[in-house]
Write an enzyme that holds these catalytic residues in place. Sequence first.
Site, mmCIF file in Angstrom:
data_model
loop_
_atom_site.group_PDB
_atom_site.id
_atom_site.type_symbol
_atom_site.label_atom_id
_atom_site.label_comp_id
_atom_site.label_asym_id
_atom_site.label_seq_id
_atom_site.Cartn_x
_atom_site.Cartn_y
_atom_site.Cartn_z
ATOM 1 N N HIS A 103 9.784 15.202 10.334
ATOM 2 C CA HIS A 103 11.002 15.264 9.526
ATOM 3 C C HIS A 103 10.766 15.111 8.040
ATOM 4 O O HIS A 103 11.546 15.639 7.239
ATOM 5 C CB HIS A 103 11.982 14.170 9.958
ATOM 6 C CG HIS A 103 12.552 14.396 11.320
ATOM 7 N ND1 HIS A 103 13.564 13.621 11.822
ATOM 8 C CD2 HIS A 103 12.254 15.288 12.293
ATOM 9 C CE1 HIS A 103 13.869 14.031 13.044
ATOM 10 N NE2 HIS A 103 13.079 15.038 13.350
ATOM 11 N N GLU B 163 0.839 -1.203 0.000
ATOM 12 C CA GLU B 163 0.000 0.000 0.000
ATOM 13 C C GLU B 163 0.876 1.256 0.000
ATOM 14 O O GLU B 163 0.591 2.224 -0.689
ATOM 15 C CB GLU B 163 -0.941 -0.037 1.205
ATOM 16 C CG GLU B 163 -1.968 -1.157 1.129
ATOM 17 C CD GLU B 163 -1.428 -2.558 1.427
ATOM 18 O OE1 GLU B 163 -2.107 -3.527 1.057
ATOM 19 O OE2 GLU B 163 -0.331 -2.687 2.026
#
Length: 166
Positions: free
Chosen positions: A103, A76
């Site tokens: 991040h 996925e």
Amino acid sequence: MRIHIATDHAGLDFSTHLISHLGAAGHDVVDHGPVEYDALDDYPAFCINAAQAVVADQAAGIEALGVVFGGSGNGEQIAANKVTGVRAALVWNQSTAVLARQHNDANVISIGARQHTVEEATSFIDAFIAEPFSGDERHARRIAQLAEYEATGDIAGKNVDHPARR
């Protein structure tokens, strides 16, 4: 926030819980399928549709994120990452959920529905949604490099190897 979700047959029960949970938290949830159990279903189109919708919403100024899940979450994630503008991260704990946003400014996460309890996966998703991108220059620079490579096949001044140059 609008949350686009997609799964395969392994995550279908989880998607029902997730739609209810996220809706109760005030999010606009869009389910990209599947709508019924089929052990032989093919997840790529569901995940790609969810990823495309996230990118389209974000381009239109709509606050949106995506969640894709399946047995392991790997396929996925790969499918979602085929969509230009998607930064999909495979998440397996609270820390990876938070860091994906902080991040990497991930706009889609992938979770293995067979790897976690519903409660664990829900907590990862809640943490991902709640966490903003840090905006730190080093992280923004790296994300820009990924976008540059995605658009041009190169990162200026970074010595990206090209098959034709080998």
